[in-house]
Design a protein around this motif. Structure first.
Motif, PDB file in Angstrom:
ATOM      1  N   SER A 175       0.882  -1.148   0.000  1.00 35.60           N
ATOM      2  CA  SER A 175       0.000   0.000   0.000  1.00 35.60           C
ATOM      3  C   SER A 175       0.926   1.205   0.000  1.00 35.60           C
ATOM      4  CB  SER A 175      -0.947  -0.005   1.191  1.00 35.60           C
ATOM      5  OG  SER A 175      -0.216  -0.078   2.374  1.00 35.60           O
ATOM      6  N   LYS A 228       3.981  -5.351   2.780  1.00 41.07           N
ATOM      7  CA  LYS A 228       3.605  -6.193   3.907  1.00 41.07           C
ATOM      8  C   LYS A 228       3.515  -7.636   3.418  1.00 41.07           C
ATOM      9  CE  LYS A 228       0.508  -6.996   7.665  1.00 41.07           C
ATOM     10  NZ  LYS A 228      -0.512  -6.500   8.547  1.00 41.07           N
ATOM     11  N   ILE A 243      -3.636 -10.247   8.416  1.00 40.48           N
ATOM     12  CA  ILE A 243      -4.248  -9.074   7.799  1.00 40.48           C
ATOM     13  C   ILE A 243      -4.846  -8.187   8.886  1.00 40.48           C
ATOM     14  CG2 ILE A 243      -6.094  -8.349   6.227  1.00 40.48           C
ATOM     15  CD1 ILE A 243      -5.486 -11.136   4.806  1.00 40.48           C
ATOM     16  N   GLU A 293      -6.502  -3.702   3.816  1.00 40.39           N
ATOM     17  CA  GLU A 293      -5.432  -4.657   3.572  1.00 40.39           C
ATOM     18  C   GLU A 293      -6.008  -5.970   3.034  1.00 40.39           C
ATOM     19  OE1 GLU A 293      -2.156  -3.806   6.625  1.00 40.39           O
ATOM     20  OE2 GLU A 293      -2.592  -5.938   6.850  1.00 40.39           O
ATOM     21  N   THR A 340      -6.684  -5.429  -0.568  1.00 46.86           N
ATOM     22  CA  THR A 340      -5.422  -5.388  -1.313  1.00 46.86           C
ATOM     23  C   THR A 340      -4.877  -6.804  -1.503  1.00 46.86           C
ATOM     24  OG1 THR A 340      -4.967  -3.261  -0.292  1.00 46.86           O
ATOM     25  CG2 THR A 340      -3.129  -4.331  -1.393  1.00 46.86           C
ATOM     26  N   TYR A 341      -4.931  -7.590  -0.440  1.00 44.57           N
ATOM     27  CA  TYR A 341      -4.458  -8.970  -0.516  1.00 44.57           C
ATOM     28  C   TYR A 341      -5.269  -9.761  -1.545  1.00 44.57           C
ATOM     29  CZ  TYR A 341      -4.283 -13.927   0.808  1.00 44.57           C
ATOM     30  OH  TYR A 341      -4.201 -15.288   0.771  1.00 44.57           O
TER      31      TYR A 341
END
Ligand code: ADP
Ligand code: MG
Ligand code: ZN
Length: 483
Positions: A113, A118, A166, A171, A174-175
């Motif tokens: 991000s 991450k 997560i 997030e 995004t994952y």
């Protein structure tokens, strides 16, 4: 006193991906979506007695590929198991899945991000079969009843289970997007959420920020759009924090998200949860894969989204932001690389793709491969601008027409008489006319009011309908005004 902000969410996701094989996982039936109900069935996927499963090799190929792409350990020996439960869409009374010994374990997927990386660890990837589908009817004449369609029964799935790494709903999305990109790049899943080819169950808990101990989790089932996933996770995290702060306790249960109301409801508690009584599937031998098989799959891996992104940043010197947008759609990335073959100025090409092209593609819901304005035509347009045949302004003006017609930019420019004017005498004529028309401004300019220069440029451009070569116009105007 504790605050809301003393807590944070913890999520682990279970993703089910339909595989793009032609036939089902344990029989030869077609996997094509949208066929006449129950037309893609046979004794095996209907669960008739005596029918035996035969594993589709392609499913194993795909599982290995995904495992490699996600840096997993590929287990040389894995075992299919029976997951026993009764439901009308499950004719055998059990689902064949992998349980204790899945094909892939312990990998990861890096997500970004902004510029922060991450790492989300992957717990396991296993192969399994999908269930059939119940269709519920509710009509006044007939009353309500349910029908079952076994076309989906035994369609191959990979289940990808993440560790609880997560931290926020954003997030999670995004994952999921990154994971979907990997599946699509590998050409093993079409990633279509509406048709259920890419589905997600989310496990959610909250914990105090200063501890590492995980809280009790709930599970949200069958989330089928990124927007709902984000909203339902945010809701569920807040619900749990509120509950704990008011002295309550989270109970382990399955909840579902009501889209209209934007809230989650309890579906079933842990007490009612299934005990699946897994045991090794007696009709299938343990699956053994050797190094040769794994190597073959490794050789066949395409460039993955993360690798492409790095390459776009290093090789084409694109900002990460540009690269992320281009790579998020494999076809868009293809479009970009095609265009820079013909017009090797990556940042210029990227700018035009991210603004003009993407706007048109989104408006018409068209994929880059199908754009009639092909990469080479875009390159042609950019070359016309570069050599000064047309101005950027004209280029942007004719873009929508080029996009719709697929006509050669050069031809359109000629047809419309939009050629940039670089003929000095024509430009000087215009400049002189402007100078005559605005004597006061000329006087002021010559006495130090230099910002009037832009005014003259504007007037001359207007006079020449935007077609003057801007660089030349500037030079000549400067010279003329200096007198
Ligand atoms: P089950 O088989 O009961 O679903 P698993 O151990 O396979 O249990 O875990 C399923 C998912 O739940 C994984 O994605 C894991 O990361 C996630 N998970 C486990 N514990 C928690 C927790 N406390 N909070 C959030 N997610 C969790
Ligand atoms: Mg689970
Ligand atoms: Zn079948």
């Amino acid at each position: 006193m504790l605050n809301h902000s003393d807590f944070e969410g913890v999520m682990g996701l279970e993703v089910h991906a339909h595989l793009l094989t032609n036939s089902k996982i344990f029989c030869g039936c077609s996997t094509k979506f949208g066929a006449e109900p129950n037309s893609h069935t046979c004794p095996t996927c209907m669960g008739l007695p005596g029918a035996l499963p035969v594993l589709n090799k392609k499913v194993v190929d795909f599982a290995i590929k995904l495992g490699l792409a996600l840096h997993c350990k590929i287990n040389k020996r894995s075992v299919f198991a029976r997951k026993n439960y009764y439901y009308p869409d499950l004719p055998k009374g059990y689902q064949i899945s992998q349980y204790e010994k899945p094909i892939c374990e312990h990998g990861y997927l890096d997500i970004y991000s902004n510029d922060n990386k991450k790492r989300i660890r992957i717990l396991r990837i296993h192969m399994e079969e999908d269930a059939g589908k119940l269709v519920h009817e509710n009509a006044i004449e007939t009353g309500s009843y349910s029908m079952v369609d076994y076309n989906r029964s035994s369609i191959p799935l990979l289940e990808i289970v993440s560790e609880p790494d997560i931290g926020t709903p954003e997030e999670a999305v995004t994952y999921l997007k990154a994971l979907r990109d990997v599946l699509v790049y590998l050409e093993i899943c079409d990633g279509n959420m509406e048709e259920g080819s890419f589905r997600c169950d989310a496990n959610v808990s909250v914990k105090k920020k200063d501890t590492t101990e995980l809280g009790t989790r709930t599970e949200l089932k069958n989330l089928n759009s990124f927007r709902f996933i984000e909203r339902s996770l945010a809701y569920e995290i807040n619900r749990q924090i509120d509950l704990i702060m008011s002295g309550g306790q989270v109970v382990q249960e399955t909840r579902f998200f009501n889209v209209e109301e934007g809230v989650t409801y309890s579906m079933r508690g842990k007490e009612e949860a299934h005990d699946y009584r897994y045991f090794p599937e007696p009709d299938l031998l343990p699956l053994v894969v050797d190094d040769h098989w794994i190597d073959e799959m490794r050789k066949g891996l395409p460039e993955l989204p993360s690798e492409k992104l790095e390459r776009f940043v290093t090789e084409h010197c694109l900002p990460r932001y540009d690269a992320e947008i281009l790579v998020s759609d494999r076809e868009l990335a293809w479009y970009f690389e095609e265009a820079i073959r013909f017009f090797p100025e990556p940042k210029t090409v990227s700018n035009w793709i991210m603004t003009e092209l993407l706007r048109e593609l989104k408006d018409g819901n068209v994929s880059p491969k199908d754009a009639v304005l092909s990469p080479s035509l875009l390159a042609e347009l950019l070359s016309l601008i570069k050599v000064g045949t047309i101005s950027i302004k004209i280029g942007k003006e004719i873009f929508p027409e080029l996009y719709k017609s697929g006509i050669s930019p050069k031809l359109l420019v000629e047809q419309k008489g939009l050629l940039q004017i670089s003929d000095e005498t024509v430009i000087i004529e215009t400049i002189d006319a402007i100078i005559d028309r605005f004597p006061k401004e000329v006087f002021d300019y010559r006495h130090g009011k230099e910002k009037l220069f832009g005014f003259f440029v504007g007037q001359a451009m207007k006079e020449m309908k935007g077609k003057a070569n801007p660089k030349l116009l500037n030079e000549l105007l400067m010279r003329r005004l200096k007198g």
